[in-house]
Design a protein around this motif. Sequence first.
Motif, mmCIF file in Angstrom:
data_model
loop_
_atom_site.group_PDB
_atom_site.id
_atom_site.type_symbol
_atom_site.label_atom_id
_atom_site.label_comp_id
_atom_site.label_asym_id
_atom_site.label_seq_id
_atom_site.Cartn_x
_atom_site.Cartn_y
_atom_site.Cartn_z
ATOM 1 N N VAL A 91 -28.226 18.316 52.746
ATOM 2 C CA VAL A 91 -27.517 19.529 52.339
ATOM 3 C C VAL A 91 -26.289 19.701 53.232
ATOM 4 O O VAL A 91 -26.381 19.592 54.459
ATOM 5 C CB VAL A 91 -28.419 20.770 52.461
ATOM 6 N N SER A 121 -21.662 20.100 46.935
ATOM 7 C CA SER A 121 -22.481 19.122 46.197
ATOM 8 C C SER A 121 -21.694 17.852 45.939
ATOM 9 O O SER A 121 -20.480 17.892 45.731
ATOM 10 C CB SER A 121 -22.941 19.735 44.880
ATOM 11 N N TYR A 140 -16.316 15.679 47.193
ATOM 12 C CA TYR A 140 -17.431 16.427 46.604
ATOM 13 C C TYR A 140 -17.124 16.721 45.130
ATOM 14 O O TYR A 140 -15.965 16.770 44.707
ATOM 15 C CB TYR A 140 -17.642 17.750 47.340
ATOM 16 N N GLU A 171 -20.932 25.432 45.524
ATOM 17 C CA GLU A 171 -21.802 26.458 44.951
ATOM 18 C C GLU A 171 -21.849 27.632 45.924
ATOM 19 O O GLU A 171 -22.138 27.446 47.110
ATOM 20 C CB GLU A 171 -23.220 25.905 44.748
ATOM 21 N N ARG A 196 -19.732 15.068 54.753
ATOM 22 C CA ARG A 196 -20.314 14.357 53.612
ATOM 23 C C ARG A 196 -20.905 13.018 54.059
ATOM 24 O O ARG A 196 -21.991 12.621 53.625
ATOM 25 C CB ARG A 196 -19.233 14.149 52.554
ATOM 26 N N ARG A 220 -22.644 25.893 49.368
ATOM 27 C CA ARG A 220 -23.262 24.561 49.392
ATOM 28 C C ARG A 220 -22.321 23.595 48.686
ATOM 29 O O ARG A 220 -21.902 23.853 47.571
ATOM 30 C CB ARG A 220 -24.628 24.575 48.713
#
Length: 364
Positions: A283, A364, A345, A349, A275, A362
Amino acid sequence: MTDPTATATATGAGPSAEAFGERLFGAVIQAQLVQAAYLGDRLGFYRALAVEALTPPELAARTGTAVRYAREWLEHQAVAGVLTVDDAGAAPDERRFRLPAGHAEVLTDVLSPNHVLPLARMVAGIGQHMDALVGAYRSGGGVSWSDFGTDAREAQAAANRPLFLGALPREYLPSVPAIHEVLRHDGRVADVGCGFGWSSIGLALAHPGITVDGYDVDEPSVTEARRNAVEAGVADRVRFHCADAATAEGRYDLVTAFECIHDMPAPVGVLATMRRLAAPDGVVLVVDERVAETFTAPGDEVEQVMYGWSITCCLPDGLAHPPSVGTGTVMRPDTLRRYARDAGYDDIEILPIEDDFFRFYRLS
């Protein structure tokens, strides 16, 4: 052969002793086939037979092995249906053995999606460490990746190589719009847990404008990754670091972790590092095993093979580095979601990429 799950009932009654005995006997035969495949790979037998049909003396001469062993191995492979023999009635050293083209692809074509041989090598290689595994099970400790050695290290890399050089960078990742933009606009990529580097190299070969930094703490793997990058002609754009990704500086447009988060003793820390490395609009992608979303028993073949890896390799490796959360190979989506939220996070997904063995997330 009786279906091992067909005779189970809702009351929990399993198959009869006869049926289960038959199943286990069949497994012994298949285990012997795995051992023979390991020998055929390590000794170069399959590669020699992929070129032409050979007699036992010819195979021994081409591979620097003893004729008597070569003959017995050839006969086993013919009896097991892996090889064909021109004239079974010929004198033992005059029989000529052939490797069918389809079998040769599975056993020798390192770029074919059907190249399953590395999995056989890994199973046989891990089998050399059963005493250590028994000890770990009793003590609660582990057996580390470095302890498993060359067989596990090389087999893992070889098993993923066809995907990492093929569909992954050329079909799967470009199908995700946000990742496609990174690849199309010559983005910077960080590949966490890169191993032998095939994922990094595959991305660079498929997308000539990007640059990739691969990170791994296993020194022999990083050495091989650097060699592979040179041979692939991408060493000017792909750099490998024998270091924890937490030491990395700068920001990346795409941060990836391919089939490694479940091995990490502290996955939350790794995800937090990913992150931090991602640019504000970057991404973060995790690719891990496509296990069932919830535990059910009996399970399908994918679930069975993932548990098989977990009890003999991934869980022992994870527990070899305390303190460890002990994830194991079977990391279900809810487990990764919990790790991701603990790492800061919002959610994960699941991307609509269909693969028999891997699920794409993914963060986010």
